[in-house]
Design a protein around this motif. Structure first.
Motif, PDB file in Angstrom:
ATOM      1  N   GLN A  68       0.716  -0.976   0.023  1.00 50.87           N
ATOM      2  CA  GLN A  68      -0.070   0.074  -0.109  1.00 50.87           C
ATOM      3  C   GLN A  68       0.928   1.265  -0.400  1.00 50.87           C
ATOM      4  O   GLN A  68       0.522   2.365  -0.249  1.00 50.87           O
ATOM      5  CB  GLN A  68      -0.842   0.440   1.061  1.00 50.87           C
ATOM      6  CG  GLN A  68      -1.452   0.809   1.128  1.00 50.87           C
ATOM      7  CD  GLN A  68      -2.848   1.464   0.301  1.00 50.87           C
ATOM      8  OE1 GLN A  68      -3.304   2.056  -0.709  1.00 50.87           O
ATOM      9  NE2 GLN A  68      -4.024   0.018   0.011  1.00 50.87           N
ATOM     10  N   VAL A  69       2.584   1.267   1.043  1.00 46.59           N
ATOM     11  CA  VAL A  69       2.886   2.429   0.816  1.00 46.59           C
ATOM     12  C   VAL A  69       3.800   2.749  -0.214  1.00 46.59           C
ATOM     13  O   VAL A  69       3.779   3.537  -0.841  1.00 46.59           O
ATOM     14  CB  VAL A  69       3.648   2.089   1.941  1.00 46.59           C
ATOM     15  CG1 VAL A  69       4.895   2.928   1.982  1.00 46.59           C
ATOM     16  CG2 VAL A  69       3.452   2.749   2.938  1.00 46.59           C
ATOM     17  N   SER A  70       3.594   1.563  -1.064  1.00 48.04           N
ATOM     18  CA  SER A  70       4.849   1.717  -2.371  1.00 48.04           C
ATOM     19  C   SER A  70       3.714   2.077  -3.588  1.00 48.04           C
ATOM     20  O   SER A  70       3.990   2.588  -4.254  1.00 48.04           O
ATOM     21  CB  SER A  70       4.838   0.278  -3.375  1.00 48.04           C
ATOM     22  OG  SER A  70       3.981  -0.670  -3.492  1.00 48.04           O
ATOM     23  N   ARG A  71       2.638   2.349  -3.720  1.00 44.20           N
ATOM     24  CA  ARG A  71       1.315   3.100  -4.393  1.00 44.20           C
ATOM     25  C   ARG A  71       1.501   4.199  -4.350  1.00 44.20           C
ATOM     26  O   ARG A  71       0.626   5.187  -5.033  1.00 44.20           O
ATOM     27  CB  ARG A  71       0.016   1.969  -4.448  1.00 44.20           C
ATOM     28  CG  ARG A  71       0.101   0.703  -4.384  1.00 44.20           C
ATOM     29  CD  ARG A  71      -1.229   0.017  -4.542  1.00 44.20           C
ATOM     30  NE  ARG A  71      -1.198  -1.317  -4.548  1.00 44.20           N
ATOM     31  CZ  ARG A  71      -1.682  -2.216  -3.603  1.00 44.20           C
ATOM     32  NH1 ARG A  71      -1.948  -1.412  -2.400  1.00 44.20           N
ATOM     33  NH2 ARG A  71      -1.116  -3.232  -3.792  1.00 44.20           N
ATOM     34  N   GLY A  72       1.672   4.938  -3.196  1.00 45.38           N
ATOM     35  CA  GLY A  72       1.748   5.940  -2.564  1.00 45.38           C
ATOM     36  C   GLY A  72       2.521   7.042  -2.298  1.00 45.38           C
ATOM     37  O   GLY A  72       3.814   6.632  -2.401  1.00 45.38           O
ATOM     38  N   PRO A  73       2.594   8.594  -1.629  1.00 46.31           N
ATOM     39  CA  PRO A  73       3.700   9.015  -1.533  1.00 46.31           C
ATOM     40  C   PRO A  73       3.366   8.974  -0.551  1.00 46.31           C
ATOM     41  O   PRO A  73       3.287   8.032   0.919  1.00 46.31           O
ATOM     42  CB  PRO A  73       3.608  10.716  -1.103  1.00 46.31           C
ATOM     43  CG  PRO A  73       1.642  10.224  -0.607  1.00 46.31           C
ATOM     44  CD  PRO A  73       1.390   8.792  -1.596  1.00 46.31           C
ATOM     45  N   ARG A  77       2.997   7.820   7.260  1.00 42.98           N
ATOM     46  CA  ARG A  77       2.671   6.592   6.224  1.00 42.98           C
ATOM     47  C   ARG A  77       4.213   5.636   6.829  1.00 42.98           C
ATOM     48  O   ARG A  77       4.287   3.896   7.381  1.00 42.98           O
ATOM     49  CB  ARG A  77       3.052   6.588   4.669  1.00 42.98           C
ATOM     50  CG  ARG A  77       1.519   7.321   4.527  1.00 42.98           C
ATOM     51  CD  ARG A  77       1.086   8.018   3.303  1.00 42.98           C
ATOM     52  NE  ARG A  77       1.952   6.726   1.739  1.00 42.98           N
ATOM     53  CZ  ARG A  77       0.763   5.763   2.070  1.00 42.98           C
ATOM     54  NH1 ARG A  77      -0.105   6.187   1.936  1.00 42.98           N
ATOM     55  NH2 ARG A  77       1.511   5.132   0.677  1.00 42.98           N
ATOM     56  N   THR A 107      -2.761   4.376   4.618  1.00 41.00           N
ATOM     57  CA  THR A 107      -3.315   4.875   3.711  1.00 41.00           C
ATOM     58  C   THR A 107      -3.466   6.536   4.306  1.00 41.00           C
ATOM     59  O   THR A 107      -3.815   7.490   3.578  1.00 41.00           O
ATOM     60  CB  THR A 107      -4.408   4.505   3.711  1.00 41.00           C
ATOM     61  OG1 THR A 107      -4.423   2.714   2.839  1.00 41.00           O
ATOM     62  CG2 THR A 107      -5.307   5.182   2.111  1.00 41.00           C
ATOM     63  N   ARG A 108      -4.322   6.575   5.675  1.00 42.18           N
ATOM     64  CA  ARG A 108      -4.835   8.142   6.455  1.00 42.18           C
ATOM     65  C   ARG A 108      -4.130   7.405   8.531  1.00 42.18           C
ATOM     66  O   ARG A 108      -4.633   7.015   8.887  1.00 42.18           O
ATOM     67  CB  ARG A 108      -5.536   7.747   6.077  1.00 42.18           C
ATOM     68  CG  ARG A 108      -6.754   9.147   6.783  1.00 42.18           C
ATOM     69  CD  ARG A 108      -7.418   9.502   6.606  1.00 42.18           C
ATOM     70  NE  ARG A 108      -9.090   8.057   7.241  1.00 42.18           N
ATOM     71  CZ  ARG A 108      -9.175   8.269   8.204  1.00 42.18           C
ATOM     72  NH1 ARG A 108      -8.618   9.666   9.314  1.00 42.18           N
ATOM     73  NH2 ARG A 108     -10.341   7.362   8.806  1.00 42.18           N
TER      74      ARG A 108
END
Length: 394
Positions: A226-231, A236, A300-301
């Motif tokens: 999940q972390v690899s898909r966002g900033p 995070r 994610t949040r």
């Protein structure tokens, strides 16, 4: 090394108890299914979604557990058993691939993958043992086969329309679980004798331990994806490190402080560890899946308030794991690890305020509670160690 298919299928009492490379590959395939189950739970974290995920998780776990019992009683170096392992891998892939689409008209894929795995195993075992004229082992395999055919009727019927009939699927998985608990009572064949459970070796204990340790890796794998898909934001990453800490603490609960399954031990020869392990480890796996799903959400949040559904996953996942491990301790040794269990409800004291806290803070509280669970000393020996050494060949 693979031997010929005509060699004796039943394990020799003096045979190797080490897991084969194919068995380890088998574990990896099933752990991948668990990761998908965690992702699905993160997407559907409501009561109906959680019940659906729990049912399918139980089916995946039961396939692993029964197949591992097969490699305990039969030689995994033999071609028929290796065929069974490979068929179970295919079934696992089919179940995993259909998980997100079970409610969208693809229920039959899941049902056929599950039922097909067990039916193929039964056919191979019964026919091979019949040719080898090993009546006792053939009767044992027939009992398993009979009950999976019975439950298979409900699995397939519940998926015929394309839309899952959850009532029929609940009946099907209940048949699988209860028939095993009742030792597979079969017309004209009776039940599995208690002494057959006493004949398990360190191999079965090692299999359960290996699988749980691999499954714990999902707690870090799922949020990492999940972390690899966002900033790569600081909070995070902090949530990811918190997931890593909880994974290590749960490992301590299972392997270090709570005792190991692989030691040889004394005590009444009831075969109890082999009988209760599938059920107590299912509770632990549910905890692993819930914990991995919670961190899928938290990374994610990590800030803001924490919804009730998130709280249930964040607090409930580790709690389920500890409860499952404690249940195993209690059912095997009849000793209750009271001092450690006292730490279990501590996070519940934060419930009046936790909903207003950031999700990252709630996970930190859970990590601190688990750390206390590890630090507080328990009894010198909480578990009757070992899935017992086999006494004689069947």
């Amino acid at each position: 090394m693979t031997t010929g298919g005509t060699a004796a299928l039943v394990r020799r009492p003096d045979g190797s108890t080490r897991a084969t490379l194919l068995e380890l590959l088998f574990d990896v395939v099933f752990v991948a299914s668990l990761a998908l189950t965690s992702t699905l739970l993160a997407q559907r974290h409501n009561w109906s979604g959680a019940a659906m995920v729990l049912l399918m998780l139980t089916a995946i776990w039961w396939t692993w557990s029964v197949t591992s019992t097969t490699t305990e009683f039969y030689d995994p170096q033999q071609r028929p058993i290796q065929t069974i392992l490979m068929a179970a891998m295919v079934g696992s892939v089919g179940m995993a691939a259909s998980l997100p689409m079970v409610s969208d008209g693809h229920a039959m894929v899941f049902a056929i993958s599950y039922v097909g795995t067990h039916v193929i195993r039964g056919i191979i075992l019964v026919t091979t043992l019949y040719r080898q004229r090993h009546r006792a082992a053939m009767v044992r395999a027939t009992r398993f086969f009979f009950w999976f055919v019975v439950s298979g009727i409900f699995w397939i019927t519940g998926a015929v329309s394309g839309t899952v009939n959850w009532t029929l699927w609940t009946i099907a998985i209940a048949i699988d679980l209860l028939s095993a608990a009742a030792r597979y009572p079969t017309p004209w064949l009776g039940r599995v004798p208690f002494e057959q459970y006493e004949r398990t070796t360190a191999h079965l204990g090692e299999r359960y331990q290996q699988f749980i340790i691999l499954a714990l890796g999902d707690i870090i794998l799922v949020p990492t994806l999940q972390v690899s898909r966002g900033p790569l934001a600081g909070l995070r990453v902090a949530a990811l490190f918190c997931a890593f800490a909880i994974m290590l603490l749960l490992w301590q609960v299972y392997v270090f402080r709570a005792g190991e399954l692989l030691e040889a031990g004394a005590g009444p020869k009831s075969g109890r560890p082999a009988r209760v392990a599938p059920y107590t480890h299912l509770v632990m796996l549910a905890g692993v899946v819930a914990t991995a799903a919670s961190f899928d959400l938290v990374v994610t949040r990590p800030t803001g308030t924490t919804p009730v559904a998130w709280l249930l996953l964040i607090l409930g996942g580790p709690a389920l794991f500890v409860i499952g491990r404690a249940l195993f301790t209690v059912l095997v040794s009849m000793l209750v690890p009271w001092r450690r269990m006292l730490c279990l409800p501590l996070p519940l004291l934060t419930l009046p305020w936790a909903g207003r806290w950031p999700p990252l803070l709630v996970t930190a509280v859970v990590a601190l509670t688990l750390a206390a669970h590890i630090v507080i000393p328990g009894a010198a020996r909480e578990t009757t160690p070992g899935l017992r050494m086999r006494q004689s060949d069947d």
